[in-house]
Write an enzyme that holds these catalytic residues in place. Structure first.
Site, PDB file in Angstrom:
ATOM      1  N   PRO A  97      -2.864  67.458  72.876  1.00 25.22           N
ATOM      2  CA  PRO A  97      -3.041  67.453  71.500  1.00 25.22           C
ATOM      3  C   PRO A  97      -3.936  66.276  71.212  1.00 25.22           C
ATOM      4  O   PRO A  97      -3.589  64.957  71.622  1.00 25.22           O
ATOM      5  CB  PRO A  97      -1.759  67.248  71.081  1.00 25.22           C
ATOM      6  CG  PRO A  97      -0.873  68.437  71.789  1.00 25.22           C
ATOM      7  CD  PRO A  97      -1.529  67.876  73.437  1.00 25.22           C
ATOM      8  N   CYS A  98      -5.183  66.365  70.488  1.00 30.03           N
ATOM      9  CA  CYS A  98      -5.832  65.124  70.056  1.00 30.03           C
ATOM     10  C   CYS A  98      -5.675  64.590  68.976  1.00 30.03           C
ATOM     11  O   CYS A  98      -6.328  63.503  68.616  1.00 30.03           O
ATOM     12  CB  CYS A  98      -7.481  65.692  70.396  1.00 30.03           C
ATOM     13  SG  CYS A  98      -7.833  67.023  69.165  1.00 30.03           S
ATOM     14  N   GLN A  99      -5.061  65.108  68.017  1.00 31.52           N
ATOM     15  CA  GLN A  99      -4.895  64.530  66.764  1.00 31.52           C
ATOM     16  C   GLN A  99      -4.554  63.021  66.595  1.00 31.52           C
ATOM     17  O   GLN A  99      -4.933  62.155  65.940  1.00 31.52           O
ATOM     18  CB  GLN A  99      -3.954  65.504  65.867  1.00 31.52           C
ATOM     19  CG  GLN A  99      -4.326  66.792  65.387  1.00 31.52           C
ATOM     20  CD  GLN A  99      -3.886  67.569  66.566  1.00 31.52           C
ATOM     21  OE1 GLN A  99      -3.676  67.395  67.639  1.00 31.52           O
ATOM     22  NE2 GLN A  99      -3.606  69.043  66.321  1.00 31.52           N
ATOM     23  N   PHE A 101      -5.465  60.677  68.441  1.00 31.64           N
ATOM     24  CA  PHE A 101      -6.568  59.959  68.870  1.00 31.64           C
ATOM     25  C   PHE A 101      -7.535  60.247  68.009  1.00 31.64           C
ATOM     26  O   PHE A 101      -8.688  59.474  68.028  1.00 31.64           O
ATOM     27  CB  PHE A 101      -6.935  60.051  70.318  1.00 31.64           C
ATOM     28  CG  PHE A 101      -5.646  59.946  71.294  1.00 31.64           C
ATOM     29  CD1 PHE A 101      -5.010  58.904  71.589  1.00 31.64           C
ATOM     30  CD2 PHE A 101      -5.169  61.019  71.856  1.00 31.64           C
ATOM     31  CE1 PHE A 101      -3.834  58.519  72.272  1.00 31.64           C
ATOM     32  CE2 PHE A 101      -3.988  61.010  72.766  1.00 31.64           C
ATOM     33  CZ  PHE A 101      -3.399  59.966  73.004  1.00 31.64           C
TER      34      PHE A 101
END
Length: 381
Positions: A97-99, A101
């Site tokens: 999950p990238c949210q 960063f």
């Protein structure tokens, strides 16, 4: 004819299967990938995934899959745990999950629970090593470009050191979809490659020779690519912006002079959206911006939250937002052309477009994945 060697792959945070598709599309005369299992927690994404792939999907929280004793449903997660550790794995891939960063998010990094999900890779590596005395030969991780710079580089330094502590040589590169594929989307992502064997790492020279793979397209070529993705015959009213639906987005100078507007800003989409085969954004409801690279701006999960977050285009039928099928095709998934959508959730609830827009924004660009996965296959065949 000699049978191809099968490379067994486990896919974490699989979403709707973009990374899996890129691996499965990879070609090599001597070897092929097989997805041993994929994991995803979002039930709506799982519904889409199952419509398009037949290999096992482990649905649930990966932390509980790896540690059933911590869950409220020990029986369920014990079964999933046994499935995940039923055999050795050659490659682990995943876009964690990238949210946490992302520039588009709050950028809390490891202070956000989603940021800590990176440790699932480390946990799985160690459990596979403990059971089979065999770590995966290759790890493939994908995330937002901002991961590298987050917290002045400290976040990525921690990630890289954790991977190196497991015995891997780590290489990374930031690639833009529009420069390394024929997909007309501006999408920069970091692709992290980890090799257990130094000889494999030395042979992986893609990141040292990116100029050989980089591509440029003129406006005419981009228009052709866009025509292959956008269905300009769509006439479903729910996708279109009209003066009847959004009068404040079609305000003439005369109307503005006479009545003004709530925020003191005049917008007229018909004046701002004037070119076919281009993509536009309605930014914060205050101005319209055309992408200057002749491609679609980065698709984001925010497309599924409503508002005006889906890019706009000009068609013979008027101004409209992209359809879910078009956002999937901008990621390289052939929606409507082999890749199918669910029509309901669990056979009962209507499957809304908001889930599909979110899934497209969270997805990866399949051709870029394929390019990298083929390089791996050439090395470990």
């Amino acid at each position: 004819m000699e049978a191809k060697r099968t490379i067994r792959v486990a896919s974490l945070f699989a979403g709707i299967g973009g990374i899996c598709q890129g691996f499965l599309d990879s070609k090599n005369k001597k070897a092929k990938y097989e997805i041993a299992w994929a994991n995803e927690i979002d039930p709506y994404a799982c519904e889409t995934y199952r419509k398009n792939f037949s290999h096992p999907l482990i649905e649930g929280d990966i932390n509980f899959v790896l540690h059933p004793e911590n869950s409220d449903d020990i029986e369920k997660y014990t079964e999933l745990h046994e499935q995940a550790l039923s055999e050795p794995i050659d490659v682990i891939n995943g876009g964690f999950p990238c949210q946490a960063f992302s520039i588009a998010g709050e950028r809390k990094g490891f202070d956000d629970e989603r940021g800590n999900l990176f440790m699932s890779f480390i946990d799985l590596i160690n459990q596979l090593d403990e059971k089979f005395h065999k770590k995966p030969r290759v790890l493939f991780l994908e995330n937002v470009k901002n991961l590298k710079a987050h917290d002045h580089g400290r976040t990525y330094k921690v990630i890289k050191s954790k991977l190196e502590d497991c015995g891997y040589t780590v290489k990374e590169a930031v690639l833009n979809t529009m420069s390394y594929s024929e997909l007309p989307q501006n999408r920069e992502r970091i692709y992290i490659m980890c090799f257990l064997n130094k000889d494999d790492a030395d042979k992986f020279t893609l990141y040292d020779n990116l100029d050989k793979f980089k591509r440029t397209f003129d406006a005419t070529e981009r228009a052709t690519q866009i025509k292959n993705i956008i269905d300009y015959s769509v006439d479903d009213p729910k996708y279109f912006y009209t003066k009847e639906k959004y009068p404040h987005y079609f305000m003439t100078e005369e109307e503005f002079a006479k009545n003004g507007s709530k925020d003191g800003i005049r917008i007229n989409l018909e004046e701002d959206i004037t070119e076919m085969y281009q993509f536009y954004q309605l930014r914060r409801g205050q101005y319209v911006r055309k992408n200057q690279s002749n491609v679609c701006p980065t698709l984001t999960a925010n497309m599924g939250t409503g508002g005006h977050n889906v890019p706009l285009i000009l068609t013979p039928n008027g101004i409209r937002k992209l359809t879910p099928e078009e956002t999937f095709r901008l990621q390289g998934l052939p929606a409507g052309r082999g890749y199918v959508f669910p029509t309901s959730f669990n056979g009962t609830k209507t499957y809304g477009n908001s889930h599909l827009y979110k899934q497209a924004g969270n997805a990866v660009s399949v051709p870029v994945i394929k390019m990298i996965a083929e390089q791996i296959l050439d090395i470990i065949k």
